[in-house]
Design an enzyme around this catalytic site. Sequence first.
Site, mmCIF file in Angstrom:
data_model
loop_
_atom_site.group_PDB
_atom_site.id
_atom_site.type_symbol
_atom_site.label_atom_id
_atom_site.label_comp_id
_atom_site.label_asym_id
_atom_site.label_seq_id
_atom_site.Cartn_x
_atom_site.Cartn_y
_atom_site.Cartn_z
ATOM 1 N N GLU A 107 0.772 -1.311 -0.035
ATOM 2 C CA GLU A 107 -0.029 -0.095 0.007
ATOM 3 C C GLU A 107 0.778 1.250 0.088
ATOM 4 O OE1 GLU A 107 -4.138 -1.767 2.052
ATOM 5 O OE2 GLU A 107 -2.607 -0.710 3.386
ATOM 6 N N CYS A 120 3.369 8.442 1.907
ATOM 7 C CA CYS A 120 3.789 7.712 2.609
ATOM 8 C C CYS A 120 4.292 6.174 1.910
ATOM 9 C CB CYS A 120 2.855 7.416 3.555
ATOM 10 S SG CYS A 120 3.325 6.362 5.125
ATOM 11 N N CYS A 127 6.809 -6.721 7.592
ATOM 12 C CA CYS A 127 7.904 -6.312 8.395
ATOM 13 C C CYS A 127 8.202 -7.422 9.387
ATOM 14 C CB CYS A 127 7.337 -5.127 9.208
ATOM 15 S SG CYS A 127 9.119 -4.382 10.093
ATOM 16 N N CYS A 134 1.390 -2.359 16.054
ATOM 17 C CA CYS A 134 1.498 -2.159 14.748
ATOM 18 C C CYS A 134 1.018 -3.372 13.880
ATOM 19 C CB CYS A 134 2.929 -2.045 14.177
ATOM 20 S SG CYS A 134 3.099 -1.586 12.432
ATOM 21 N N GLU A 180 10.359 -1.971 7.590
ATOM 22 C CA GLU A 180 11.550 -1.125 8.163
ATOM 23 C C GLU A 180 12.588 -0.996 6.902
ATOM 24 O OE1 GLU A 180 12.510 0.284 11.025
ATOM 25 O OE2 GLU A 180 14.135 0.782 9.815
ATOM 26 N N SER A 211 11.747 6.760 8.187
ATOM 27 C CA SER A 211 11.493 6.533 9.729
ATOM 28 C C SER A 211 11.817 5.091 10.047
ATOM 29 C CB SER A 211 10.015 6.482 9.757
ATOM 30 O OG SER A 211 9.642 6.186 11.162
ATOM 31 N N SER A 233 11.032 6.125 15.780
ATOM 32 C CA SER A 233 9.916 5.465 16.125
ATOM 33 C C SER A 233 10.386 5.157 17.549
ATOM 34 C CB SER A 233 9.403 4.380 15.598
ATOM 35 O OG SER A 233 9.042 4.710 14.284
ATOM 36 N N LEU A 234 10.251 6.134 18.584
ATOM 37 C CA LEU A 234 10.728 5.884 19.916
ATOM 38 C C LEU A 234 9.649 5.242 21.089
ATOM 39 C CD1 LEU A 234 13.314 6.808 21.590
ATOM 40 C CD2 LEU A 234 12.059 8.700 22.289
ATOM 41 N N HIS A 235 8.492 5.940 20.932
ATOM 42 C CA HIS A 235 7.190 5.338 21.606
ATOM 43 C C HIS A 235 7.453 4.875 23.273
ATOM 44 C CE1 HIS A 235 6.049 5.117 17.884
ATOM 45 N NE2 HIS A 235 6.427 3.924 17.206
ATOM 46 N N ASN A 310 -3.926 4.069 16.304
ATOM 47 C CA ASN A 310 -4.674 3.658 15.545
ATOM 48 C C ASN A 310 -5.021 2.546 15.478
ATOM 49 O OD1 ASN A 310 -5.179 6.189 13.730
ATOM 50 N ND2 ASN A 310 -2.980 5.654 12.966
ATOM 51 N N CYS A 353 -1.452 5.550 9.996
ATOM 52 C CA CYS A 353 -0.199 4.957 10.698
ATOM 53 C C CYS A 353 -0.513 3.602 11.106
ATOM 54 C CB CYS A 353 0.613 5.723 11.526
ATOM 55 S SG CYS A 353 1.197 7.235 11.192
HETATM 56 N N1 SAH Z 1 9.177 0.651 10.334
HETATM 57 C C1 SAH Z 1 9.376 2.053 10.524
HETATM 58 C C2 SAH Z 1 8.443 2.938 9.385
HETATM 59 C C3 SAH Z 1 6.892 2.283 9.295
HETATM 60 S S1 SAH Z 1 5.880 2.438 10.521
HETATM 61 C C4 SAH Z 1 9.213 2.747 11.760
HETATM 62 O O1 SAH Z 1 8.587 1.861 12.629
HETATM 63 O O2 SAH Z 1 9.466 3.819 11.934
HETATM 64 C C5 SAH Z 1 5.546 4.225 10.657
HETATM 65 C C6 SAH Z 1 5.111 4.856 11.941
HETATM 66 O O3 SAH Z 1 3.690 4.446 12.402
HETATM 67 C C7 SAH Z 1 6.168 4.456 13.051
HETATM 68 O O4 SAH Z 1 6.434 5.654 13.917
HETATM 69 C C8 SAH Z 1 5.191 3.404 13.785
HETATM 70 O O5 SAH Z 1 5.800 3.141 15.042
HETATM 71 C C9 SAH Z 1 3.948 3.901 13.557
HETATM 72 N N2 SAH Z 1 2.691 3.064 13.911
HETATM 73 C C10 SAH Z 1 2.624 1.778 13.739
HETATM 74 N N3 SAH Z 1 1.467 1.350 14.049
HETATM 75 C C11 SAH Z 1 0.857 2.305 14.584
HETATM 76 C C12 SAH Z 1 -0.604 2.253 15.068
HETATM 77 N N4 SAH Z 1 -1.293 1.114 15.226
HETATM 78 N N5 SAH Z 1 -0.974 3.634 15.612
HETATM 79 C C13 SAH Z 1 -0.279 4.697 15.328
HETATM 80 N N6 SAH Z 1 1.006 4.552 14.800
HETATM 81 C C14 SAH Z 1 1.465 3.331 14.299
HETATM 82 FE FE1 SF4 Z 2 7.862 -2.829 11.373
HETATM 83 FE FE2 SF4 Z 2 7.753 -0.123 12.007
HETATM 84 FE FE3 SF4 Z 2 5.551 -1.781 12.454
HETATM 85 FE FE4 SF4 Z 2 7.251 -1.838 13.986
HETATM 86 S S1 SF4 Z 2 6.303 0.103 13.635
HETATM 87 S S2 SF4 Z 2 6.328 -3.559 13.057
HETATM 88 S S3 SF4 Z 2 9.294 -1.652 12.558
HETATM 89 S S4 SF4 Z 2 6.678 -1.383 10.377
#
Ligand code: SAH
Ligand code: SF4
Length: 377
Positions: A107, A120, A127, A134, A180, A211, A233-235, A310, A353
């Site tokens: 996508e 995007c 992944c 995610c 990733e 990212s 992506s710190l979180h 999300n 996202c």
């Molecule tokens: N793998 C990379 C890039 C793709 S994810 C990464 O992790 O950075 C893009 C962004 O969406 C990342 O910051 C990820 O943590 C965030 N993301 C993933 N699942 C999500 C969700 N369910 N709700 C909001 N953001 C999410």
């Molecule tokens: Fe992969 Fe990024 Fe999703 Fe983590 S947030 S599973 S690294 S796509």
Amino acid sequence: MKSVPVEVTAAPAVEPERVNLLGLDRRALEGFFAELGEKPFRVSQVLKWIHARRVTRFEDMTDLSKALRTKLAAMAEVRVPEAVADQRSADGTRKWLLRLDGANAVETVLIPEKTRDTLCVSSQVGCALECSFCSTGVQGFNRNLSTAEIVGQLWFVNRELAREQPERQVTNVVFMGMGEPLLNFRNVVPAAELMKDDHAYGLSKRRVTLSTSGVVPNLYKLAEVTDISLAVSLHAPNDGLRDELVPINQRHPLRELMAACRHYIADKPHRRITWEYVMLDGVNDSDAHAHELVRLLGDIPSKVNLIPFNPFPGTQYQCSPADRIQAFSHILSRAGLTSTTRKTRGDDIDGACGQLVGKVADRTRRQEKRTAVDGDA
Ligand code: SAH
Ligand code: SF4
């Protein structure tokens, strides 16, 4: 075409594989034309035809000699992606499902705003990392995208936009779709180079953002070869929580990640890192977490992007309430950190996202393993 008689028992004739020029960046094209004994200026001409003018037939590339056009037609091609589905959200966000091969599709999502159109892009089919919040991670992994498949997403969406409004083009690209990007380093870097190349898409380094969830060794490698913008992506503000949410943290903990990030922007006075922080109700969203985050980021030039979680089917998490997100954000701004709360876009078409799932022929058998574990419990 001349037909050649073949014996009944002969294996079917296999066409020699043609090079897809869509996936060759300036360096690769220079090598390609050098081998053909062609002059280097051909590179800029061809980049412009393919990416800026979106011409795919060599016979239409009129400033190339006739002989070269014939040679290219025999050995190369410009193969572009094909959409199998197209959805439009009520807020204007658009999502296309692009076919890659028989089993897989990815996508790509366009987020239109007043002053920019952000694309995007996906970098992998699924992944291999398993971030617990995610949906791409939950789906499993099949393979890396090729450079042509990555840059093809931009090529394709630019064509769609131009069909509707001749001058309209993607202005920003973020590698925040499926996958990733730093685990597909070899193909992502040339794709980013093409995005920046003046004869291809001409996007500035500020408008191309990668990212990553924190593949530390490849962050150092990235700093050596490019200067595109970085989002991390710190979180979570501490290792205990991040180990749980972003499991790659167990291999590359925060101390290592922060050092790699500092290195990435070192000697680049006007650069900063964007930190992505998904807001999970009761998990990482307390005042104490916000203060810990302020301490962790210290004096690194930073912008924090708070992302409302999300949801997707089967998830254990919920999004933090709006007033919690606001309180968290206030703590950051009082400490002098720029923070924005990302508006959720395209959630009615699962284009937000972490909602991107494409069509992944999972080779990790993750779903199966998950069901087995759940079944045991
Ligand atoms: N793998 C990379 C890039 C793709 S994810 C990464 O992790 O950075 C893009 C962004 O969406 C990342 O910051 C990820 O943590 C965030 N993301 C993933 N699942 C999500 C969700 N369910 N709700 C909001 N953001 C999410
Ligand atoms: Fe992969 Fe990024 Fe999703 Fe983590 S947030 S599973 S690294 S796509």
